[in-house]
Scaffold this motif. Structure first.
Motif, PDB file in Angstrom:
ATOM      1  N   LYS A  51      35.325  37.627  23.749  1.00 16.81           N
ATOM      2  CA  LYS A  51      36.282  37.182  23.552  1.00 16.81           C
ATOM      3  C   LYS A  51      37.150  38.502  23.352  1.00 16.81           C
ATOM      4  N   LYS A  52      36.373  38.905  21.936  1.00 16.18           N
ATOM      5  CA  LYS A  52      37.570  40.413  21.414  1.00 16.18           C
ATOM      6  C   LYS A  52      37.820  41.238  22.572  1.00 16.18           C
ATOM      7  N   GLN A  53      37.205  41.568  23.087  1.00 12.00           N
ATOM      8  CA  GLN A  53      37.182  42.085  24.705  1.00 12.00           C
ATOM      9  C   GLN A  53      37.721  41.493  25.526  1.00 12.00           C
ATOM     10  N   GLY A  54      38.169  40.798  25.835  1.00  8.11           N
ATOM     11  CA  GLY A  54      38.750  40.140  26.648  1.00  8.11           C
ATOM     12  C   GLY A  54      40.366  40.144  26.477  1.00  8.11           C
ATOM     13  N   ARG A  55      39.884  39.808  25.174  1.00  8.15           N
ATOM     14  CA  ARG A  55      41.979  40.237  24.609  1.00  8.15           C
ATOM     15  C   ARG A  55      42.173  41.826  24.364  1.00  8.15           C
ATOM     16  N   LEU A  56      41.731  42.891  24.210  1.00  6.99           N
ATOM     17  CA  LEU A  56      41.910  43.920  24.183  1.00  6.99           C
ATOM     18  C   LEU A  56      42.590  44.123  26.237  1.00  6.99           C
ATOM     19  N   LEU A  57      41.914  43.340  26.890  1.00  3.08           N
ATOM     20  CA  LEU A  57      42.626  43.544  28.056  1.00  3.08           C
ATOM     21  C   LEU A  57      44.234  43.462  28.846  1.00  3.08           C
ATOM     22  N   LYS A  58      44.800  42.389  27.272  1.00  5.01           N
ATOM     23  CA  LYS A  58      46.112  41.924  27.725  1.00  5.01           C
ATOM     24  C   LYS A  58      47.076  43.096  27.582  1.00  5.01           C
ATOM     25  N   GLY A  59      47.655  43.165  28.703  1.00  2.00           N
ATOM     26  CA  GLY A  59      49.255  44.000  28.903  1.00  2.00           C
ATOM     27  C   GLY A  59      48.362  45.001  30.268  1.00  2.00           C
ATOM     28  N   LYS A  60      47.340  45.334  30.261  1.00  2.00           N
ATOM     29  CA  LYS A  60      46.872  45.573  30.905  1.00  2.00           C
ATOM     30  C   LYS A  60      47.179  46.005  32.432  1.00  2.00           C
ATOM     31  N   CYS A  61      47.498  47.123  33.907  1.00  2.00           N
ATOM     32  CA  CYS A  61      47.679  46.319  34.781  1.00  2.00           C
ATOM     33  C   CYS A  61      46.538  46.200  36.003  1.00  2.00           C
ATOM     34  N   LEU A  62      46.520  45.570  36.890  1.00  2.00           N
ATOM     35  CA  LEU A  62      45.355  45.495  37.360  1.00  2.00           C
ATOM     36  C   LEU A  62      45.831  45.906  39.095  1.00  2.00           C
ATOM     37  N   PHE A  63      45.264  46.501  39.604  1.00  2.00           N
ATOM     38  CA  PHE A  63      45.513  46.655  41.244  1.00  2.00           C
ATOM     39  C   PHE A  63      44.374  46.778  41.695  1.00  2.00           C
ATOM     40  N   SER A  64      44.753  46.426  43.707  1.00  2.00           N
ATOM     41  CA  SER A  64      43.605  45.944  44.881  1.00  2.00           C
ATOM     42  C   SER A  64      43.881  47.159  45.644  1.00  2.00           C
ATOM     43  N   MET A  65      42.088  47.257  45.906  1.00  2.00           N
ATOM     44  CA  MET A  65      42.464  47.888  47.180  1.00  2.00           C
ATOM     45  C   MET A  65      41.408  48.222  48.424  1.00  2.00           C
ATOM     46  N   SER A  66      41.927  47.652  49.118  1.00  2.00           N
ATOM     47  CA  SER A  66      40.814  47.306  50.158  1.00  2.00           C
ATOM     48  C   SER A  66      40.804  48.167  51.308  1.00  2.00           C
ATOM     49  N   CYS A  67      39.687  48.524  52.289  1.00  2.00           N
ATOM     50  CA  CYS A  67      38.981  48.831  53.570  1.00  2.00           C
ATOM     51  C   CYS A  67      38.495  48.299  54.899  1.00  2.00           C
ATOM     52  N   GLY A  68      39.439  47.955  55.211  1.00  2.00           N
ATOM     53  CA  GLY A  68      38.341  48.271  56.786  1.00  2.00           C
ATOM     54  C   GLY A  68      38.529  48.476  57.920  1.00  2.00           C
ATOM     55  N   ALA A  69      37.404  47.555  58.998  1.00  2.00           N
ATOM     56  CA  ALA A  69      37.400  48.524  60.033  1.00  2.00           C
ATOM     57  C   ALA A  69      38.758  48.550  61.097  1.00  2.00           C
ATOM     58  N   ALA A  70      39.837  47.048  60.562  1.00  2.00           N
ATOM     59  CA  ALA A  70      40.668  46.860  61.420  1.00  2.00           C
ATOM     60  C   ALA A  70      42.048  46.361  60.328  1.00  2.00           C
ATOM     61  N   ASP A  71      43.166  46.815  60.952  1.00  2.00           N
ATOM     62  CA  ASP A  71      44.093  46.821  60.103  1.00  2.00           C
ATOM     63  C   ASP A  71      45.002  45.136  59.838  1.00  2.00           C
ATOM     64  N   ASP A  72      44.100  44.545  60.301  1.00  2.00           N
ATOM     65  CA  ASP A  72      45.214  42.585  60.058  1.00  2.00           C
ATOM     66  C   ASP A  72      44.007  42.692  58.718  1.00  2.00           C
ATOM     67  N   MET A  73      44.803  41.773  58.095  1.00  2.00           N
ATOM     68  CA  MET A  73      44.401  41.615  56.986  1.00  2.00           C
ATOM     69  C   MET A  73      44.715  40.087  56.118  1.00  2.00           C
ATOM     70  N   PRO A  74      43.664  39.279  56.344  1.00  2.00           N
ATOM     71  CA  PRO A  74      44.068  37.571  55.757  1.00  2.00           C
ATOM     72  C   PRO A  74      45.441  37.616  55.006  1.00  2.00           C
ATOM     73  N   ASP A  75      46.179  36.510  54.390  1.00  2.00           N
ATOM     74  CA  ASP A  75      47.683  36.906  53.492  1.00  2.00           C
ATOM     75  C   ASP A  75      47.123  36.972  52.259  1.00  2.00           C
ATOM     76  N   TYR A  76      45.800  35.594  52.017  1.00  2.00           N
ATOM     77  CA  TYR A  76      44.412  35.529  51.055  1.00  2.00           C
ATOM     78  C   TYR A  76      43.585  36.300  50.541  1.00  2.00           C
ATOM     79  N   PHE A  77      43.611  37.580  51.112  1.00  2.00           N
ATOM     80  CA  PHE A  77      42.453  38.916  50.837  1.00  2.00           C
ATOM     81  C   PHE A  77      42.832  38.887  49.526  1.00  2.00           C
ATOM     82  N   HIS A  78      43.680  39.580  49.162  1.00  2.00           N
ATOM     83  CA  HIS A  78      43.946  39.647  47.536  1.00  2.00           C
ATOM     84  C   HIS A  78      44.494  39.283  46.612  1.00  2.00           C
ATOM     85  N   GLU A  79      44.691  37.705  47.414  1.00  2.00           N
ATOM     86  CA  GLU A  79      44.353  36.050  46.054  1.00  2.00           C
ATOM     87  C   GLU A  79      44.168  35.946  44.978  1.00  2.00           C
TER      88      GLU A  79
END
Length: 130
Positions: A51-79
Protein backbone atom coordinates in the motif's frame (compact mmCIF):
# COMPACT_ATOMS: atom_id res chain seq x y z
CA UNK A 1 3.15 -15.97 -3.19
CA UNK A 2 5.50 -15.13 -6.01
CA UNK A 3 8.89 -16.66 -6.81
CA UNK A 4 11.97 -15.10 -5.22
CA UNK A 5 13.32 -14.06 -8.62
CA UNK A 6 10.13 -12.10 -9.37
CA UNK A 7 11.04 -8.66 -10.80
CA UNK A 8 7.80 -6.87 -10.01
CA UNK A 9 9.20 -4.89 -7.06
CA UNK A 10 12.27 -3.88 -9.08
CA UNK A 11 10.03 -2.62 -11.88
CA UNK A 12 7.74 -0.75 -9.49
CA UNK A 13 10.74 0.88 -7.79
CA UNK A 14 11.83 2.20 -11.20
CA UNK A 15 8.31 3.37 -12.04
CA UNK A 16 8.11 5.28 -8.75
CA UNK A 17 11.10 7.37 -9.89
CA UNK A 18 9.16 8.62 -12.93
CA UNK A 19 6.35 11.15 -13.30
CA UNK A 20 5.16 9.69 -16.60
CA UNK A 21 4.51 5.98 -17.14
CA UNK A 22 4.06 4.58 -20.64
CA UNK A 23 2.82 1.01 -20.94
CA UNK A 24 3.47 -0.46 -24.38
CA UNK A 25 2.09 -3.73 -25.70
CA UNK A 26 1.68 -5.58 -28.94
CA UNK A 27 -1.88 -6.54 -29.84
CA UNK A 28 -2.68 -10.26 -29.64
CA UNK A 29 -6.13 -11.27 -30.78
CA UNK A 30 -7.67 -7.90 -29.90
CA UNK A 31 -6.16 -7.68 -26.43
CA UNK A 32 -2.89 -6.93 -24.63
CA UNK A 33 -0.03 -9.40 -24.48
CA UNK A 34 0.02 -11.99 -21.73
CA UNK A 35 2.97 -10.24 -20.08
CA UNK A 36 1.12 -6.94 -19.99
CA UNK A 37 -2.03 -8.59 -18.61
CA UNK A 38 -0.04 -10.22 -15.80
CA UNK A 39 1.72 -6.93 -15.04
CA UNK A 40 -1.58 -5.05 -14.88
CA UNK A 41 -3.03 -7.76 -12.63
CA UNK A 42 -0.04 -7.42 -10.33
CA UNK A 43 -0.69 -3.70 -9.94
CA UNK A 44 -3.45 -4.74 -7.56
CA UNK A 45 -0.62 -5.65 -5.15
CA UNK A 46 -0.03 -1.92 -4.78
CA UNK A 47 -3.48 -1.49 -3.29
CA UNK A 48 -3.71 -4.66 -1.24
CA UNK A 49 -0.18 -5.72 -0.21
CA UNK A 50 2.29 -2.90 -0.93
CA UNK A 51 0.00 0.00 0.00
CA UNK A 52 2.82 2.43 0.73
CA UNK A 53 4.15 2.05 -2.81
CA UNK A 54 0.65 2.27 -4.21
CA UNK A 55 0.10 5.64 -2.53
CA UNK A 56 3.34 6.92 -4.11
CA UNK A 57 1.81 6.46 -7.56
CA UNK A 58 -0.83 9.10 -6.92
CA UNK A 59 -0.61 12.01 -9.33
CA UNK A 60 1.65 10.32 -11.87
CA UNK A 61 0.47 10.15 -15.47
CA UNK A 62 -0.13 6.92 -17.36
CA UNK A 63 -0.12 6.64 -21.15
CA UNK A 64 -0.59 3.51 -23.23
CA UNK A 65 0.65 2.48 -26.64
CA UNK A 66 -0.16 -0.53 -28.78
CA UNK A 67 1.21 -1.91 -32.00
CA UNK A 68 -0.27 -4.48 -34.31
CA UNK A 69 -0.39 -5.62 -37.90
CA UNK A 70 -3.65 -3.82 -38.67
CA UNK A 71 -4.76 -0.21 -38.44
CA UNK A 72 -8.11 -1.07 -36.91
CA UNK A 73 -8.30 -1.17 -33.15
CA UNK A 74 -11.40 -1.98 -31.13
CA UNK A 75 -12.54 1.00 -29.06
CA UNK A 76 -12.36 -1.08 -25.89
CA UNK A 77 -8.66 -2.00 -26.23
CA UNK A 78 -7.22 0.86 -24.16
CA UNK A 79 -10.10 0.97 -21.66
CA UNK A 80 -8.28 -1.29 -19.14
CA UNK A 81 -5.40 1.20 -19.09
CA UNK A 82 -7.76 4.11 -18.38
CA UNK A 83 -9.57 2.14 -15.68
CA UNK A 84 -6.30 0.99 -14.11
CA UNK A 85 -5.12 4.60 -13.98
CA UNK A 86 -8.34 5.59 -12.22
CA UNK A 87 -8.03 2.63 -9.82
CA UNK A 88 -4.50 3.67 -8.84
CA UNK A 89 -5.33 7.39 -8.72
CA UNK A 90 -3.18 8.20 -11.76
CA UNK A 91 -4.00 10.69 -14.49
CA UNK A 92 -4.64 8.90 -17.80
CA UNK A 93 -2.95 10.87 -20.55
CA UNK A 94 -4.26 8.87 -23.48
CA UNK A 95 -3.09 6.28 -25.95
CA UNK A 96 -1.87 5.69 -29.44
CA UNK A 97 -2.26 2.65 -31.66
CA UNK A 98 0.31 2.05 -34.36
CA UNK A 99 0.74 -0.65 -36.93
CA UNK A 100 3.48 -2.05 -39.07
CA UNK A 101 3.63 -3.62 -42.49
CA UNK A 102 6.53 -5.88 -43.44
CA UNK A 103 8.27 -5.06 -40.15
CA UNK A 104 8.37 -1.30 -40.68
CA UNK A 105 6.24 1.77 -40.18
CA UNK A 106 5.40 2.84 -43.69
CA UNK A 107 2.29 4.92 -43.22
CA UNK A 108 2.54 8.67 -42.84
CA UNK A 109 -0.59 8.36 -40.73
CA UNK A 110 1.25 6.16 -38.22
CA UNK A 111 4.16 8.57 -38.06
CA UNK A 112 1.75 11.45 -37.45
CA UNK A 113 -0.01 9.49 -34.68
CA UNK A 114 3.30 8.82 -32.94
CA UNK A 115 4.36 12.47 -33.19
CA UNK A 116 1.00 13.62 -31.82
CA UNK A 117 1.27 11.11 -28.96
CA UNK A 118 4.76 12.38 -28.17
CA UNK A 119 3.48 15.98 -28.13
CA UNK A 120 0.72 14.90 -25.73
CA UNK A 121 3.34 13.46 -23.36
CA UNK A 122 5.48 16.60 -23.67
CA UNK A 123 2.49 18.80 -22.90
CA UNK A 124 1.93 16.83 -19.72
CA UNK A 125 5.56 16.77 -18.71
CA UNK A 126 7.67 19.44 -20.50
CA UNK A 127 10.94 18.19 -18.96
CA UNK A 128 10.89 15.17 -21.30
CA UNK A 129 12.99 15.76 -24.38
CA UNK A 130 13.91 13.71 -27.38
Amino acid sequence: DYPEDDDFQVIISSILQADVIILVTPVYWYTVSTSMKIFMDRLTDLITIHKKQGRLLKGKCLFSMSCGAADDMPDYFHEPFRLTAAYLDLHYGGFVHTWIDNQSIISESVKNRIESFYENIISYHPMITS
